[in-house]
Design an enzyme around this catalytic site. Structure first.
Site, PDB file in Angstrom:
ATOM      1  N   LYS A   1      51.111  -9.792 -29.717  1.00  0.00           N
ATOM      2  CA  LYS A   1      50.267  -8.700 -29.257  1.00  0.00           C
ATOM      3  C   LYS A   1      49.928  -7.765 -30.407  1.00  0.00           C
ATOM      4  O   LYS A   1      50.808  -7.401 -31.182  1.00  0.00           O
ATOM      5  CB  LYS A   1      51.011  -7.901 -28.181  1.00  0.00           C
ATOM      6  CG  LYS A   1      50.352  -6.586 -27.775  1.00  0.00           C
ATOM      7  CD  LYS A   1      51.292  -5.391 -27.859  1.00  0.00           C
ATOM      8  CE  LYS A   1      51.626  -5.003 -29.265  1.00  0.00           C
ATOM      9  NZ  LYS A   1      52.343  -3.719 -29.385  1.00  0.00           N
ATOM     10  N   THR A   2      48.679  -7.413 -30.574  1.00  0.00           N
ATOM     11  CA  THR A   2      48.255  -6.267 -31.373  1.00  0.00           C
ATOM     12  C   THR A   2      46.739  -6.223 -31.403  1.00  0.00           C
ATOM     13  O   THR A   2      46.089  -7.229 -31.669  1.00  0.00           O
ATOM     14  CB  THR A   2      48.785  -6.266 -32.824  1.00  0.00           C
ATOM     15  OG1 THR A   2      48.167  -5.195 -33.553  1.00  0.00           O
ATOM     16  CG2 THR A   2      48.490  -7.560 -33.548  1.00  0.00           C
TER      17      THR A   2
ATOM     18  N   ASP B   1      45.145  -4.712 -33.600  1.00  0.00           N
ATOM     19  CA  ASP B   1      44.732  -4.684 -35.003  1.00  0.00           C
ATOM     20  C   ASP B   1      44.345  -6.061 -35.531  1.00  0.00           C
ATOM     21  O   ASP B   1      43.679  -6.164 -36.558  1.00  0.00           O
ATOM     22  CB  ASP B   1      45.847  -4.117 -35.879  1.00  0.00           C
ATOM     23  CG  ASP B   1      46.031  -2.623 -35.699  1.00  0.00           C
ATOM     24  OD1 ASP B   1      45.204  -2.007 -35.002  1.00  0.00           O
ATOM     25  OD2 ASP B   1      46.996  -2.069 -36.244  1.00  0.00           O
TER      26      ASP B   1
ATOM     27  N   GLU C   1      40.752   2.459 -40.222  1.00  0.00           N
ATOM     28  CA  GLU C   1      41.678   3.589 -40.195  1.00  0.00           C
ATOM     29  C   GLU C   1      42.459   3.767 -41.497  1.00  0.00           C
ATOM     30  O   GLU C   1      42.657   4.879 -41.971  1.00  0.00           O
ATOM     31  CB  GLU C   1      42.654   3.376 -39.028  1.00  0.00           C
ATOM     32  CG  GLU C   1      43.696   4.435 -38.828  1.00  0.00           C
ATOM     33  CD  GLU C   1      44.640   4.088 -37.701  1.00  0.00           C
ATOM     34  OE1 GLU C   1      45.337   4.988 -37.217  1.00  0.00           O
ATOM     35  OE2 GLU C   1      44.690   2.904 -37.296  1.00  0.00           O
TER      36      GLU C   1
ATOM     37  N   GLY D   1      52.698  -0.405 -29.553  1.00  0.00           N
ATOM     38  CA  GLY D   1      51.505   0.196 -28.969  1.00  0.00           C
ATOM     39  C   GLY D   1      50.882  -0.663 -27.891  1.00  0.00           C
ATOM     40  O   GLY D   1      51.020  -1.884 -27.879  1.00  0.00           O
TER      41      GLY D   1
ATOM     42  N   MET E   1      40.453   1.754 -35.329  1.00  0.00           N
ATOM     43  CA  MET E   1      41.852   1.421 -35.584  1.00  0.00           C
ATOM     44  C   MET E   1      41.980   0.235 -36.538  1.00  0.00           C
ATOM     45  O   MET E   1      41.113  -0.619 -36.611  1.00  0.00           O
ATOM     46  CB  MET E   1      42.579   1.146 -34.272  1.00  0.00           C
ATOM     47  CG  MET E   1      43.018   2.419 -33.575  1.00  0.00           C
ATOM     48  SD  MET E   1      44.240   2.142 -32.285  1.00  0.00           S
ATOM     49  CE  MET E   1      45.157   3.677 -32.379  1.00  0.00           C
ATOM     50  N   GLY E   2      43.099   0.200 -37.228  1.00  0.00           N
ATOM     51  CA  GLY E   2      43.370  -0.843 -38.203  1.00  0.00           C
ATOM     52  C   GLY E   2      44.020  -0.245 -39.432  1.00  0.00           C
ATOM     53  O   GLY E   2      43.367   0.001 -40.438  1.00  0.00           O
TER      54      GLY E   2
ATOM     55  N   ARG F   1      58.984   2.044 -29.226  1.00  0.00           N
ATOM     56  CA  ARG F   1      59.020   1.503 -30.587  1.00  0.00           C
ATOM     57  C   ARG F   1      60.435   1.390 -31.151  1.00  0.00           C
ATOM     58  O   ARG F   1      60.612   1.238 -32.369  1.00  0.00           O
ATOM     59  CB  ARG F   1      58.157   2.360 -31.508  1.00  0.00           C
ATOM     60  CG  ARG F   1      56.669   2.347 -31.124  1.00  0.00           C
ATOM     61  CD  ARG F   1      55.813   3.072 -32.130  1.00  0.00           C
ATOM     62  NE  ARG F   1      54.404   3.092 -31.749  1.00  0.00           N
ATOM     63  CZ  ARG F   1      53.533   2.126 -32.019  1.00  0.00           C
ATOM     64  NH1 ARG F   1      53.943   1.042 -32.671  1.00  0.00           N
ATOM     65  NH2 ARG F   1      52.272   2.219 -31.638  1.00  0.00           N
TER      66      ARG F   1
ATOM     67  N   ASP G   1      53.899  -7.729 -35.019  1.00  0.00           N
ATOM     68  CA  ASP G   1      54.680  -8.415 -36.049  1.00  0.00           C
ATOM     69  C   ASP G   1      56.095  -7.853 -36.161  1.00  0.00           C
ATOM     70  O   ASP G   1      57.065  -8.622 -36.257  1.00  0.00           O
ATOM     71  CB  ASP G   1      53.952  -8.381 -37.395  1.00  0.00           C
ATOM     72  CG  ASP G   1      53.601  -6.979 -37.853  1.00  0.00           C
ATOM     73  OD1 ASP G   1      53.381  -6.106 -36.995  1.00  0.00           O
ATOM     74  OD2 ASP G   1      53.536  -6.748 -39.070  1.00  0.00           O
ATOM     75  N   ASP G   2      56.250  -6.525 -36.121  1.00  0.00           N
ATOM     76  CA  ASP G   2      57.591  -5.945 -36.207  1.00  0.00           C
ATOM     77  C   ASP G   2      58.425  -6.304 -34.981  1.00  0.00           C
ATOM     78  O   ASP G   2      59.610  -6.630 -35.093  1.00  0.00           O
ATOM     79  CB  ASP G   2      57.515  -4.423 -36.341  1.00  0.00           C
ATOM     80  CG  ASP G   2      57.135  -3.985 -37.743  1.00  0.00           C
ATOM     81  OD1 ASP G   2      57.288  -4.796 -38.681  1.00  0.00           O
ATOM     82  OD2 ASP G   2      56.680  -2.838 -37.914  1.00  0.00           O
TER      83      ASP G   2
END
Length: 553
Positions: A202-203, A205, A311, A81, A250-251, A145, A175-176
């Site tokens: 990066k994220t 969240d 979220e 994302g 978000m989260g 993704r 993380d993924d």
């Protein structure tokens, strides 16, 4: 291209680098630390990553550059994302690459990791790069993704790298994505391809975080954007004095975004998923908790308020999680076809009632019909309920309404209760990066090239001491394997980067916990306003409240 005045001004912003990266490339030396171990499951991780495990952490400092001089052809991928600042990671990488050798080349693979597999790319030049500096979004090359995890994918990636003469790949993701980067780095080392792989954290969240990664990029901008919107709603709420606003942010797996927004805006209520799980709170208990605040404020003549909801909170409610698991089993395989063939909701409800346990049905029955139906929307690729589609802001607004109706019938509540609901998600993912994220991301990209130049593989670009001015930031890198543990995924043990959840004994949550009872009853709203790009340093370059509290600043 039509440019807004702000966009023109942001093009001219010059990101700040850590002090040690401001020296000429020839004066950046590397210092190696102690060998590292994974956060858990050390033997298994070491066995899975024999070529990249146990490497030392490194930092850059002023000194003689001892790296081997050679032409570098670097590929870059934006994965997952969008997060504000991604363009600056790419521009920092590009500038460091060109400052080292004008003949160096940066190739951007389009559409995420699939761009590498499909050999869909663009070669960056100054003119193209200058269109994206200090801007939000990932539209410079797009994102995706696709996971890089199969032997076939690795073989194709190796051939594409060989075709272009690529010496290194930088994967910018969460993380993924960085787990994939770690696996790809191990493959490249094991097969002696000569291709290095570097990750960037990066994220929005905030769950890619640990003792080494103080904050993932994009979190600062996204939470400032959401906090501006929440502050605006608080101001409206305090003006109209007639609505309770339920705001989902978000989260999915962690509540860092919700907690940071609460610290910034001081709403009446903020749910923290990790606390819900730790206390094993039921939907009814959460609804009562919010209803208590509504009742207390109504007693003071304040029939309005603001509730912030992460979220993924419903996944942390034990009874709801059990319900989700039963629904997944109920619709497994061909049973889903039988359910979908039923025409009316009455028929479907009877099917559900027959298939669920008494305990699960008791939870299902108290849900508003719209939420019940959302639980049976389109499945994810694994056939499971897509919890992110559940409008939990509407769920809790309705559940609280039911509680208050019961209290009114019992004569214990006489106030008014009207609601508005909101979901702030995409509004924050591609905002113009704050000064902090513009600086941090540029530094991550610049730093990533220094790791490449010094020959490191399977490392994450790391910039720390981030609550201090950029001059005092520390640049370096850490082996991605240090963050790995083994988790059960889709019936198999998989090496993955451990997600960071909100720590209930951490300083940010403890500060929130100490003040929330007051905020619940009093109108203590704060109004952060828009992200500030220009003005006094103490306004423009503020870090998040979370990071400031964690580092005691």
């Amino acid at each position: 291209m039509n440019l807004s005045p702000l966009q023109k001004a942001r093009y001219e912003y010059v990101p700040k680098l850590p002090g040690m990266l401001r020296h000429g490339i020839a004066e950046i030396a590397v210092k190696k630390g102690e060998a590292t171990t994974s956060v858990a499951d050390q033997e298994k991780i070491a066995e899975l990553f024999p070529n990249t495990y146990g490497e030392p952490e490194v930092t850059f400092e002023k000194g003689q550059n001892t790296s081997v001089v050679k032409k570098q052809v670097v590929g870059v991928i934006l994965s997952g994302g969008q997060a504000p600042g991604g363009h600056n990671v790419v521009s920092g990488l590009y500038d460091a690459l060109k400052a080292t050798n004008k003949e160096n080349v940066l190739i951007g693979f389009k559409g995420g990791p699939s761009g590498l597999i499909e050999d869909n790319f663009i070669v960056f030049d100054d003119e193209y790069m200058d269109q994206y500096r200090n801007t939000g979004g990932f539209d410079i090359i797009g994102s995706g993704r696709t996971k890089l995890e199969t032997e076939e994918q690795f073989q194709i990636a190796t051939e594409v790298c060989k075709k272009h003469g690529i010496t290194a790949i930088v994967i910018i993701g969460g993380d993924d994505s960085n787990t994939n980067a770690c696996v790809l780095a191990e493959y490249m080392a094991a097969h002696k391809t000569g291709v290095q792989v570097i990750g960037c954290p990066k994220t929005i969240d905030g769950d890619l975080k640990n003792e080494d990664i103080e904050i993932s990029f994009g979190f600062d901008t996204a939470t400032k954007t959401y906090s501006e919107l929440i502050g605006n709603i608080e101001r409206d709420c305090n003006s109209a004095k007639k609505y309770w606003h339920f705001i989902k942010v978000m989260g999915r797996s962690a509540s860092h975004v919700a907690l940071e927004c609460a610290l910034e805006c001081q709403p009446n209520i903020c749910l923290i998923s990790e606390e819900v799980k730790a206390k094993k709170q039921s939907l009814s208990e959460i609804a009562d908790y919010i209803a208590d605040a509504v009742e207390k404020r109504a007693a003071n003549g304040n029939n309005f308020g603001v509730v912030v909801i992460p979220e993924g909170v419903v996944e942390f409610v034990p009874e709801f999680s059990a319900l989700i698991n039963e629904i997944n089993e109920l619709l497994a395989g061909s049973k889903a076809d039988a359910f979908n063939a039923l025409e009316s909701w009455t028929e479907k409800y009877a099917f559900i009632e027959k298939g669920l346990s008494k305990e699960a049905m008791a939870v299902f029955a108290i849900l508003p019909q719209a939420i019940q139906q959302q639980l049976f929307l389109e499945r994810d690729p694994h056939g499971n309920v897509q919890v992110s589609l559940i409008e939990s802001e509407k769920l809790f607004a309705a559940l609280v309404g039911d509680k208050l109706k019961a209290r009114k019938a019992a004569g214990t509540y006489t106030g008014k209760y009207a609601t508005q609901t909101h979901f702030f998600g995409y509004e924050g993912r591609c905002a113009f990066p704050s000064n902090f994220d513009a600086d941090y991301c540029y530094s991550l990209g610049y730093n990533a090239f220094m790791l490449i130049q010094y020959g490191f593989n399977g490392y994450l670009s790391k910039v720390s001491n981030l609550s201090r001015p950029a001059e005092e930031w520390v640049a370096g890198g850490m082996p991605i394997t240090k963050m790995m543990n083994i988790e059960r995924r889709h019936g198999e043990d998989k090496p993955v980067i451990k997600k960071a959840l909100v720590e209930l004994d951490g300083k940010p949550f403890k500060y929130f916990e100490a003040h929330r009872d007051e905020w619940a009853v009093e109108t203590s709203y704060t109004f952060p306003g828009a992200i500030q790009y220009y003005g006094p340093t103490e306004v423009c370059d503020l870090t998040t409240r979370t990071l400031a509290l964690e580092q005691g600043k």
